[in-house]
Design an enzyme around this catalytic site. Sequence first.
Site, mmCIF file in Angstrom:
data_model
loop_
_atom_site.group_PDB
_atom_site.id
_atom_site.type_symbol
_atom_site.label_atom_id
_atom_site.label_comp_id
_atom_site.label_asym_id
_atom_site.label_seq_id
_atom_site.Cartn_x
_atom_site.Cartn_y
_atom_site.Cartn_z
ATOM 1 C CB ALA A 160 29.776 -43.493 60.422
ATOM 2 C CE LYS A 161 32.081 -37.681 67.772
ATOM 3 N NZ LYS A 161 31.019 -37.250 68.249
ATOM 4 C CB THR A 162 28.778 -38.741 59.429
ATOM 5 O OG1 THR A 162 29.407 -39.965 59.550
ATOM 6 C CG2 THR A 162 29.077 -38.106 58.075
#
Length: 311
Positions: A160-162
């Site tokens: 996830a690109k968090t």
Amino acid sequence: MGFDEMDVDTIWMDGEFVDWDDAEIHVLTHGLHYGSGVFEGARCYDTDNGPALFRWEEHLDRLFQSAKPYEMDIDFTKEELTAATKALIQRQELPSCYIRPIAYYGYNSLGVSPKDCPTRTAIAVWPWGAYLGEDALENGIDVMISSWRKHASSQIPTNAKTSGLYVNSMLAGEEARRNGYAEAIVLNKEGNVAEGPGENIFLVRDGELFTPGLSESILDGITRDSVIQIAEDLGYTVHDNVSISRGELNTADELFFTGSAAEVTPIRKVDNVVIGNGSRGPITEEIQQKFFEIVEEAPDEYDDWFEYVDI
Ligand code: PMP
């Protein structure tokens, strides 16, 4: 180059077009305190057929997938986010630009639980040239292996690109730059090669390509996927589900980074060890040239990678 020098004046925030200087949020925003945002980085290329968002569907899909583990409901549909992005590009007449959508938990309460916080969404676009510099694309960069390890995918969803994940990227990248290198390579918890702070990595050996598999705690990069397809279309064998040990970096024939910002950037030295011939390798160059040819020409074979914007 800072934003002040760029000719950009509008940001889309929660359904409104807001003047750049007024695009402000409350200092008690949950996402600021706990990194609870998910974001994307995409590009619009000024192709021969007109400005086009590159692999936009995939970026939007990843944004919504990134939100899932955080139980974040983005209040806008993919169609609405696409319309907002196109409108930003049209209003500012930016045929080529970088695109930064973000969704984050906003202001309401500051317990770690975000359950009372609204999800806020914003999109900004701005002109952004070669992320690691024009010279980097041609001559390659010197990188260092960071002393910081990447989070394990058992600790946090690394696919996830968090927002919060990027403090690790920042530490690794700044450590490298402090030591005179352009960028870092980050190893995973097992000590194998994961990726760069904002890039995936490819290795060339004996005419074949290798890139760490998704179980190596990497982001499932969209440029990684484009490069795998391009390399296969050029007739190369790509091993995209492997572990790469640190030592294999030194003995590689060629190494390169991929990313929406970094595009295809050759690596010429790792910790001062010369890789291959110490400059952009021939297979890297062929793939890089094909990548730039595709984003310039938007050829029919790759038509589904482009979403056109009328400006
Ligand atoms: N890994 C990390 C950690 C990144 O931040 C990025 C940039 N999004 C990438 C890899 C490359 O991904 P993409 O090609 O989708 O930009």
